[in-house]
Design a protein around this motif. Structure first.
Motif, short mmCIF file in Angstrom:
data_model
loop_
_atom_site.label_atom_id
_atom_site.label_comp_id
_atom_site.label_asym_id
_atom_site.label_seq_id
_atom_site.Cartn_x
_atom_site.Cartn_y
_atom_site.Cartn_z
N CYS A 666 -17.05 146.04 18.90
CA CYS A 666 -17.61 147.31 18.39
C CYS A 666 -17.02 148.50 19.15
CB CYS A 666 -19.13 147.30 18.49
SG CYS A 666 -19.93 146.21 17.29
N LEU A 693 -23.15 143.05 9.15
CA LEU A 693 -22.39 142.84 10.39
C LEU A 693 -23.17 141.94 11.36
CD1 LEU A 693 -20.87 146.37 11.05
CD2 LEU A 693 -19.58 144.25 10.74
N LEU A 708 -14.84 144.28 10.09
CA LEU A 708 -14.94 145.44 10.96
C LEU A 708 -13.97 146.54 10.53
CD1 LEU A 708 -15.30 143.98 14.58
CD2 LEU A 708 -16.95 145.40 13.39
N MET A 711 -15.34 148.36 7.44
CA MET A 711 -16.72 148.85 7.46
C MET A 711 -16.77 150.32 7.91
SD MET A 711 -19.76 147.81 6.75
CE MET A 711 -19.80 146.01 6.84
N ILE A 716 -20.82 150.37 12.30
CA ILE A 716 -20.38 149.63 13.49
C ILE A 716 -21.08 150.17 14.73
CG2 ILE A 716 -18.37 149.11 14.95
CD1 ILE A 716 -16.71 149.20 12.31
N THR A 719 -24.53 148.93 14.70
CA THR A 719 -24.63 147.51 15.05
C THR A 719 -24.65 147.34 16.56
OG1 THR A 719 -23.44 146.93 13.02
CG2 THR A 719 -23.53 145.25 14.75
#
Length: 860
Positions: A666, A693, A708, A711, A716, A719
């Motif tokens: 991330c 995710l 990823l 997205m 992200i 998340t």
């Protein structure tokens, strides 16, 4: 159809809004910018009451422009087909809430009656406090009003308790309305009663003490037995009650089928109430025709509110009044104690001369002074702490004087926040050359003012030049005409009013329909916070469609919020279609709407689905709420093979890594393509994307990297925040939490340095080795603050309470003193300061930290 009165009440106290799952409105009447029962400033469209208890009461029935009472017939759509059952259920909710408010009202009347009897008894004694005539003047008709409402309450209660679709209550409301003559007598005597009470209070110390400390019983299920209220405030309650009872009749009719036996009875009760209010108006409200326009028509107030004006390069709080033919900007004059407040006109622009754009493209507007965002956030935290202290002092014996001091301090801080928070420019220009600039907190508010002015400008307006005398008369009338009485800060609210919601609001924006042409469409969500609205989330753009289906979920943090706003925009790619607004390029607002965050509705575990209607567009959404108390609790995952809700040492051991894979990936993705994103880590990602995710990381599928890269970057970032929030215990651990709180409070810099570094060394290795790369990452994000608007303080505010929170045992220990929400409010400043300390510290190396033996050892 033309609008109801453009004037509106200040927001109702919490007990009176409790029973309405929908905003009060006047049954779907449209016109003059009223949307779904909203007046043009976004507040409920309500009859007007002059809130000042020192003046004659002003009551107003909902009326059309011709002065006739508006028909109470509800719109067909509300009670069609399958909605009848829902309507009857809503009717029960309305009645249940009204019963709760009636109980409060009866207790208030009872509190007035309590001193009346002994005062009457002593009036004929050798040492009277008041004369018989004074007692009868002050308490005129209170006994009669009490008996009317006690009888009404006792008759209504069993009907609601034994509710079914056949229950009828219309006859009770009809009887209540038929007794309004008693209120007429009370209203006629109201001013004299107040004056008599004030004179007696000044002349007699004993009566002064009595009148300032009347004890009102709380509801039966209330923890607080009594509250102290002044006689002046209680004498105003009957004035307030007539209009509010009328509003309930509107709600009941809206949710009663036309073929139900109650419908004609409720309709009749509403007719009687409206006629009563209209008759009161004719007698005591000569203001309608007091001021006229150049065409000889009555000049009416359409909208008013407090705005921040940029004047001489500084921010000034102004009260702005939009009349049918001009815009007037005023400031409140300072007056001596005991005198009525007065307004001073700063400037006015006839609407016939008002434009929104300068004749040339040169930007001659004043520069906007914008404070660093960390100062705004620090002030919010200070206000939260003050609120917590006020709640504690209220429960303490003899704590009232300290409460008053704290309230005064909080008022100053909230006023400062109100003045310095708005940043969205709204400029108006006199076509003869003069320009003025306001700063607003949201695009919604700017659109409201613009639309209200443009709607009036469609009429045949003539320019008007007011003489000094005319201007003085108009400015003086603003005090009585205003609909917004106080600046929107917490300290101006009654204690009865809801403090708003603290926690997380989950919102799913489903779909929208009602567009006439295909367009690129998206929505933004705003919630109120500390007296102003802030944008919290944005859906993706749904391209080239008339029926967008976003189905996107967002998690929005609430800070004392009471309203959710949804704005629908057309995303403009064609440069020729772009609007030029205040020298900025903006997308076109297609519609906007607002819903009240009713605690009863949103605090259930289930999703509550609703529809906002805006300019013919309907946006469907769902919401549910998680309180701060619940959000503090961490639930370990039952599935230890995943990463969310699993201890960090378990994950790193399984992965044979120093830092969990999810954290590394991330961070890498945010630094690759999100470090320049405005509001990164602050703007919510789409909840469904975040959940997708989460599933991918938990199941460790091979698609993680591909997913990823495709997205949305806010998902992200969301998340990563969710991962830390769902750890079974915070990253900086439950065990060390008290020590972190003590360490950050140390005033000696050397002692603080030693302590804070020692605490880092005391963390388990997996926690420390995860914390340090996160720290470095956040510093790199803050380096791009000029672009992404995320300072170190902003990032500390976002991550501090996630990485460092009180454990459930800490909460349990403190809950005999205060609530979990108050604990959070009190500790949040320290949590932010702990992370900010490390973010502002020179780089910290794991090896160097572990090697360094200079730090003293303490018991933690």
């Amino acid at each position: 159809m033309e609008p109801l009165s453009a004037r509106g009440l200040p927001r109702l106290s919490w007990i009176d809004t409790l029973y309405s799952n929908f905003n009060y409105n006047t049954d779907g009447y449209e016109g003059d910018g009223a949307e779904d029962g909203k007046s043009q400033d976004g507040s409920e469209t309500l009859p007007f009451i002059d809130e000042s208890p020192t003046m004659s009461p002003q009551l107003c029935a909902p009326q059309g422009p011709d002065g006739e009472a508006v028909s109470p017939t509800p719109p067909e759509s509300l009670l069609a087909g399958g909605d009848i059952e829902k309507g009857l259920e809503m009717k029960k909710l309305v009645l249940s809430g009204f019963l709760a408010s009636e109980e409060i009202y009866i207790n208030q009347l009872e509190a007035l009656l309590l001193p009346m009897r002994p005062l009457k008894a002593t009036a004929t004694s050798s040492q009277p406090v008041l004369t018989i005539q004074q007692v009868e003047t002050i308490f005129y008709k209170i006994q009669d009003i009490f008996e009317i409402h006690k009888e009404f309450y006792d008759a209504l209660l069993p009907n609601v308790q034994q509710w079914d679709e056949k229950v009828t209550v219309g006859h009770l409301f009809q009887k209540l309305a038929s007794q309004l003559g008693v209120y007429k007598a009370f209203v006629d005597n109201y001013k004299v009663a107040l004056e008599t009470a004030e004179k007696c209070s000044q002349a007699n110390v004993q009566f002064h003490q009595i009148s300032e400390n009347l004890k009102v019983k709380g509801p039966k299920d209330s923890k607080d037995c009594t509250t102290n209220v002044s006689m002046e405030a209680l004498l105003y309650k009957p004035i307030d009650r007539v209009t509010r009872s009328t509003l309930v009749l509107h709600d009941l009719l809206k949710h009663t089928p036309k073929d139900h036996p109650d419908f004609p009875l409720l309709q009749d009760a509403l007719r009687i109430s409206q006629n009563f209010l209209s008759s009161i108006n004719e007698e005591i409200d000569p203001r309608r025709t007091a001021v006229t326009t150049p065409k000889g028509e009555a000049r009416q107030l359409v909208k008013d509110g407090f705005l921040v004006e940029v004047s001489e390069s500084s921010r000034k709080l102004r009260h702005v009044f939009l009349f049918t033919d001009l815009l007037l900007c005023a400031k409140m004059k300072k007056t001596s104690v005991g005198r009525h407040q007065q307004y001073e006109c700063k400037w006015y622009i006839p609407l016939a001369d008002l434009t929104f754009q300068t004749l040339d493209d040169s930007d001659s507007s004043p520069s906007i002074q914008v404070l660093p965002e960390h100062e705004i956030e620090e002030m919010k935290i200070k206000i939260s702490v003050l609120k917590s202290e006020i709640q504690k002092e209220k429960k303490a014996p003899k704590g009232q004087s300290r409460v008053d001091r704290l309230r005064k301090k909080m008022n100053e801080q909230e006023s400062w926040l109100l003045l310095h928070s708005p940043t969205i420019p709204f400029r108006v220009h006199n076509k003869h050359g003069k320009s003025y600039q306001f700063l607003l907190s949201s695009d919604y508010e700017r659109s409201e003012w613009r639309e209200s002015i443009q709607k009036l400008q469609k009429k045949d307006l003539q320019t008007c030049l007011l003489s000094p005398v005319e201007l003085q008369v108009l400015t003086s009338s603003c005090f009585k005409l205003r609909t917004v009485h106080n600046i929107p800060v917490t300290s101006n609210k009654d204690d009865e009013e809801t403090p708003g919601l603290y926690g997380f609001l989950h919102v799913i924006v489903h779909s929208a329909k009602g567009f006439t042409d295909s367009a690129n469409l998206y929505c933004t969500l705003e919630v109120d916070s500390y007296g102003y609205f802030v944008s919290k989330a944005k859906t993706r753009v749904f391209r080239d469609t008339m029926e967008p289906h976003w189905n996107e979920e967002f998690e929005i943090e609430l800070e004392g919020s009471q309203f959710l706003r949804i704005l629908c925009y057309e995303n403009c790619y064609d440069k020729s279609l772009l609007n030029k607004d205040d020298n900025e390029i903006v997308d076109k607002i297609m519609g906007k709407g607002q819903v009240q965050l009713d605690p009863q509705t949103v605090q259930s575990k289930n999703w509550h689905m609703d529809v906002i209607e805006m300019n013919g567009i309907k946006v469907e959404f769902s919401m549910k709420f998680t309180s701060r108390d619940l959000s503090l609790k961490r639930t370990p995952s039952k599935k230890q093979s995943g990463v969310f809700g699993v201890k960090i040492n378990v994950v790193t051991k399984r992965e044979r890594s120093k830092v969990p894979y999810i954290v590394r990936q991330c961070i890498e993705e945010v630094e690759k393509r999100g470090i320049d994103e405005v509001g990164i880590y602050r703007i919510s990602g789409v909840a469904t994307d975040i959940q997708a995710l989460k599933l991918v990381f938990d199941t460790n599928t091979k698609d993680i990297l591909v997913m990823l890269s495709d997205m949305d970057i806010n998902a992200i970032a969301g998340t990563l925040k969710l991962y830390f929030r769902e750890l079974p215990e915070p990253l900086l651990t439950d065990r060390l939490y008290p020590a972190f709180m003590e360490g950050i409070a140390l005033s000696d810099p050397a002692a603080k340095e030693n302590c804070m570094m020692h605490l880092l060394r005391s963390l388990p290795d997996p926690n420390l080795m995860t914390f340090l790369p996160l720290l470095d990452h956040l510093k790199r994000v803050a380096e791009k603050e000029p672009v992404n608007k995320m300072s170190l303080h902003n990032l500390a505010t976002v991550f501090g309470p996630t990485l460092l929170r009180p454990s459930e045992s800490e909460i349990a220990k403190a809950q005999h003193i205060t609530s979990a929400s108050d604990i959070w409010s009190h500790d949040v400043m320290a949590q932010v300061q702990v992370l900010l300390y490390y973010l502002q510290h020179p780089p910290i190396s794991f090896a160097e930290l572990k090697r360094n033996t200079l730090y003293y050892s303490t018991d933690v």
